[in-house]
Design a protein around this motif. Structure first.
Motif, mmCIF file in Angstrom:
data_model
loop_
_atom_site.group_PDB
_atom_site.id
_atom_site.type_symbol
_atom_site.label_atom_id
_atom_site.label_comp_id
_atom_site.label_asym_id
_atom_site.label_seq_id
_atom_site.Cartn_x
_atom_site.Cartn_y
_atom_site.Cartn_z
ATOM 1 N N ILE A 11 0.838 -1.205 0.000
ATOM 2 C CA ILE A 11 0.000 0.000 0.000
ATOM 3 C C ILE A 11 0.870 1.251 0.000
ATOM 4 O O ILE A 11 0.627 2.196 -0.755
ATOM 5 C CB ILE A 11 -0.975 -0.010 1.195
ATOM 6 N N VAL A 12 1.903 1.259 0.831
ATOM 7 C CA VAL A 12 2.806 2.415 0.897
ATOM 8 C C VAL A 12 3.486 2.620 -0.458
ATOM 9 O O VAL A 12 3.522 3.736 -0.994
ATOM 10 C CB VAL A 12 3.846 2.244 2.025
ATOM 11 N N ALA A 13 4.007 1.541 -1.030
ATOM 12 C CA ALA A 13 4.692 1.647 -2.319
ATOM 13 C C ALA A 13 3.749 2.151 -3.408
ATOM 14 O O ALA A 13 4.109 3.033 -4.199
ATOM 15 C CB ALA A 13 5.285 0.292 -2.705
ATOM 16 N N GLU A 14 2.541 1.609 -3.435
ATOM 17 C CA GLU A 14 1.572 2.025 -4.446
ATOM 18 C C GLU A 14 1.192 3.488 -4.266
ATOM 19 O O GLU A 14 1.129 4.252 -5.231
ATOM 20 C CB GLU A 14 0.329 1.142 -4.364
ATOM 21 N N SER A 15 0.949 3.898 -3.040
ATOM 22 C CA SER A 15 0.556 5.289 -2.774
ATOM 23 C C SER A 15 1.662 6.271 -3.127
ATOM 24 O O SER A 15 1.385 7.402 -3.540
ATOM 25 C CB SER A 15 0.167 5.464 -1.303
ATOM 26 N N ASP A 17 4.062 5.582 -5.365
ATOM 27 C CA ASP A 17 4.532 5.277 -6.718
ATOM 28 C C ASP A 17 6.029 4.939 -6.718
ATOM 29 O O ASP A 17 6.820 5.488 -7.494
ATOM 30 C CB ASP A 17 4.238 6.447 -7.669
ATOM 31 N N ILE A 18 6.395 4.028 -5.804
ATOM 32 C CA ILE A 18 7.771 3.535 -5.725
ATOM 33 C C ILE A 18 7.733 2.011 -5.725
ATOM 34 O O ILE A 18 6.672 1.404 -5.579
ATOM 35 C CB ILE A 18 8.501 4.050 -4.458
ATOM 36 N N GLU A 19 8.888 1.403 -5.883
ATOM 37 C CA GLU A 19 8.993 -0.049 -5.844
ATOM 38 C C GLU A 19 8.860 -0.521 -4.395
ATOM 39 O O GLU A 19 9.357 0.128 -3.470
ATOM 40 C CB GLU A 19 10.324 -0.523 -6.424
ATOM 41 N N VAL A 23 10.667 0.062 0.338
ATOM 42 C CA VAL A 23 9.938 0.245 1.594
ATOM 43 C C VAL A 23 10.430 -0.768 2.612
ATOM 44 O O VAL A 23 10.496 -1.964 2.328
ATOM 45 C CB VAL A 23 8.423 0.053 1.367
ATOM 46 N N SER A 24 10.799 -0.285 3.795
ATOM 47 C CA SER A 24 11.150 -1.178 4.901
ATOM 48 C C SER A 24 10.398 -0.717 6.138
ATOM 49 O O SER A 24 9.895 0.410 6.196
ATOM 50 C CB SER A 24 12.660 -1.166 5.165
ATOM 51 N N ASP A 25 10.336 -1.568 7.139
ATOM 52 C CA ASP A 25 9.665 -1.191 8.384
ATOM 53 C C ASP A 25 10.320 0.025 9.033
ATOM 54 O O ASP A 25 9.664 0.774 9.750
ATOM 55 C CB ASP A 25 9.668 -2.355 9.375
ATOM 56 N N ASP A 26 11.605 0.227 8.800
ATOM 57 C CA ASP A 26 12.329 1.341 9.414
ATOM 58 C C ASP A 26 12.270 2.630 8.606
ATOM 59 O O ASP A 26 12.815 3.654 9.026
ATOM 60 C CB ASP A 26 13.784 0.954 9.649
ATOM 61 N N SER A 27 11.627 2.607 7.436
ATOM 62 C CA SER A 27 11.531 3.802 6.596
ATOM 63 C C SER A 27 10.605 4.827 7.239
ATOM 64 O O SER A 27 9.447 4.518 7.557
ATOM 65 C CB SER A 27 10.959 3.453 5.218
ATOM 66 N N LEU A 28 11.101 6.045 7.428
ATOM 67 C CA LEU A 28 10.264 7.150 7.881
ATOM 68 C C LEU A 28 9.439 7.626 6.693
ATOM 69 O O LEU A 28 9.969 7.850 5.600
ATOM 70 C CB LEU A 28 11.112 8.305 8.406
ATOM 71 N N LEU A 29 8.133 7.748 6.891
ATOM 72 C CA LEU A 29 7.251 8.103 5.786
ATOM 73 C C LEU A 29 7.650 9.417 5.121
ATOM 74 O O LEU A 29 7.743 9.497 3.902
ATOM 75 C CB LEU A 29 5.803 8.172 6.264
#
Length: 128
Positions: A11-15, A17-19, A23-29
């Protein structure tokens, strides 16, 4: 939880528009993934569509309202009571990312993707 994590990562990647491998659990939005408020709204919509529950904003706000807690002071700084309540509700944030007095207009500024997974799991658990 792994399945939930993978779905949130997608969902995060789609929103954004990245691969999905970005995205990792440690990625700050905001800082790591360059999300903005419109991206967060899209993520919330996608979560609501996929799981039938609200993601963090409504969930956190409802928690503060139910507790009768004011999260920010009149200057936009985090109140002591708000910080204690937030850390109680989201122990994963009790790592120094937010301090009393910090100007944090939007809690998403300090959220990591893993925090979203934890929040979603809580919302799903509460809604049975």
């Amino acid at each position: 939880m792994e399945d939930l994590t993978a779905k949130v990562h997608n969902i995060v990647a789609e929103s954004l528009d990245i691969e999905v491998d970005e995205v990792s659990d440690d990625s700050l939005l905001y800082d790591d993934l360059d999300a903005d408020s419109l991206d967060i709204l899209d993520m919330n919509y996608q979560v609501r569509k996929a799981f039938g529950v609200e993601m963090a904003v409504a969930h956190i706000q409802r928690h503060f309202e139910e507790a009768g807690i004011r999260w920010l002071d009149e200057y936009g700084g985090v109140t002591d009571e708000g910080l204690a309540t937030l850390n109680d509700f989201m122990p994963e944030l009790d790592d120094g990312r937010i301090s009393a007095g910090d100007r944090v207009e939007n809690v998403f500024v300090v959220l990591k993707v893993g925090d979203l997974v934890a929040l979603l799991q809580r919302a799903l658990d509460e809604n049975g």
